[in-house]
Design an enzyme around this catalytic site. Sequence first.
Site, PDB file in Angstrom:
ATOM      1  N   ASN A  94      -4.250 -10.484   6.950  1.00 22.98           N
ATOM      2  CA  ASN A  94      -3.871  -9.234   7.616  1.00 22.98           C
ATOM      3  C   ASN A  94      -4.998  -8.510   8.349  1.00 22.98           C
ATOM      4  O   ASN A  94      -4.983  -7.290   8.483  1.00 22.98           O
ATOM      5  CB  ASN A  94      -3.206  -8.281   6.622  1.00 22.98           C
ATOM      6  N   THR A 129       0.839  -1.198   0.000  1.00 20.64           N
ATOM      7  CA  THR A 129       0.000   0.000   0.000  1.00 20.64           C
ATOM      8  C   THR A 129       0.877   1.252   0.000  1.00 20.64           C
ATOM      9  O   THR A 129       1.770   1.396   0.830  1.00 20.64           O
ATOM     10  CB  THR A 129      -0.925  -0.008   1.230  1.00 20.64           C
ATOM     11  N   HIS A 169      -7.661 -10.906  -1.156  1.00 20.94           N
ATOM     12  CA  HIS A 169      -6.979 -10.612   0.108  1.00 20.94           C
ATOM     13  C   HIS A 169      -7.776 -11.196   1.270  1.00 20.94           C
ATOM     14  O   HIS A 169      -8.745 -10.608   1.741  1.00 20.94           O
ATOM     15  CB  HIS A 169      -6.843  -9.102   0.256  1.00 20.94           C
ATOM     16  N   ASN A 188      -3.647  -5.884  12.626  1.00 21.54           N
ATOM     17  CA  ASN A 188      -4.927  -5.192  12.812  1.00 21.54           C
ATOM     18  C   ASN A 188      -5.796  -5.808  13.905  1.00 21.54           C
ATOM     19  O   ASN A 188      -7.022  -5.839  13.810  1.00 21.54           O
ATOM     20  CB  ASN A 188      -5.688  -5.117  11.482  1.00 21.54           C
ATOM     21  N   TYR A 204      -8.224  -8.081   7.581  1.00 22.62           N
ATOM     22  CA  TYR A 204      -9.271  -7.400   6.821  1.00 22.62           C
ATOM     23  C   TYR A 204     -10.528  -8.279   6.753  1.00 22.62           C
ATOM     24  O   TYR A 204     -10.586  -9.342   7.361  1.00 22.62           O
ATOM     25  CB  TYR A 204      -8.732  -6.982   5.459  1.00 22.62           C
TER      26      TYR A 204
END
Length: 364
Positions: A179, A27, A176, A236, A181
């Site tokens: 991580n 990112t 994805h 996260n 999400y």
Amino acid sequence: MTTESLFKPYTLGPLTLANRFVMAPLTRNRAGAGLVPNELAATYYAQRASAGLLITEATQVSAQAQGYQDTPGLYTPAQVEGWRKVTDAVHAKGGHIFAQLWHVGRVSHVDLQPGAAAPVAPSAIRAGTKTFVNNSFVDVSEPRALALDELPGIVNDFRLAAANAMAAGFDGVEIHGANGYLLEQFIKDGVNQRTDAYGGSIENRARLLLEVTAAVVKEIGAERTGVRISPVSPANGISCSDPQPQYNYIVDQLSALGIVYLHVVEGATGGPRDVAEFDYDALRTRFKQTYLANNGYDLDLASARLAEGKADLFAFGRLFISNPDLVERLKVGAPLAAPNMATLYGGGAEGYTDYPVLAAVSSN
């Protein structure tokens, strides 16, 4: 087996990759108006096209899916056109590129959500993490739990984004599921407290990821579809009480769907590989297609894992930021430049497209 094997071509579905090095999704928060990739993005990815495969920065599948400032999307015609310039530039250099598709779920802020709505999640549990919005890092907002009848729409958003990726000229997509999400939020019981068909059991918590993957495979083909997972990463604020059986089941199902690769973050994303005990070889054994290994790899570790048959492709992240010609530098044993940490997120060409290649370095 020597390091030379890493530099030889590799067949990935219909593609012949120039080598076994993959640029990991990174990112960079530089999308333009309308969250459209700009001309700098085309330059940036083309500069790194000597990697066997490029995986783009995470790209949201809808307006709701956004969690960070200035990250690109793949849900409007303008975004498709912007990405077309990127894929054309990469292909002109002989490279291959997949789009990473994401929905951030609870890792977002009301200032980024349509109508200043609350971010969505499997359950209304706030993430103990920050996001980048209004040019600074701030705590994420309190999420709301997705209703059961909203989940088919999430699946469809991924399907449409995959179709848009093909229209934009990508060679494939990576879903994805890592991580912390949205898709991983459903997988892990530290976040998912649902009592319906998408919560509770291993099978139920895996359901959304598998439905998304099946829809994308049906839309663009298994040979164009990869999936990223991070079984034990605490990224996260995510957690899972017993990840091994959870991910053994997921990988069995993904292998049966025939996806072209499995991208595994081994350990903590961008952190220790031994953050928690986990048998990655069990995933490698279960998955019958290409295994893409990620996290903390250097030339020696990649060579050793390849020689042992533990992985097929190897993802490198931040080193690709500061070394656009990373593959060549690794091949000749040249020094590696360190990234400018102050320019990782947001900005323009500085710390993005101005890192020199070996020829430029040696001429100075």
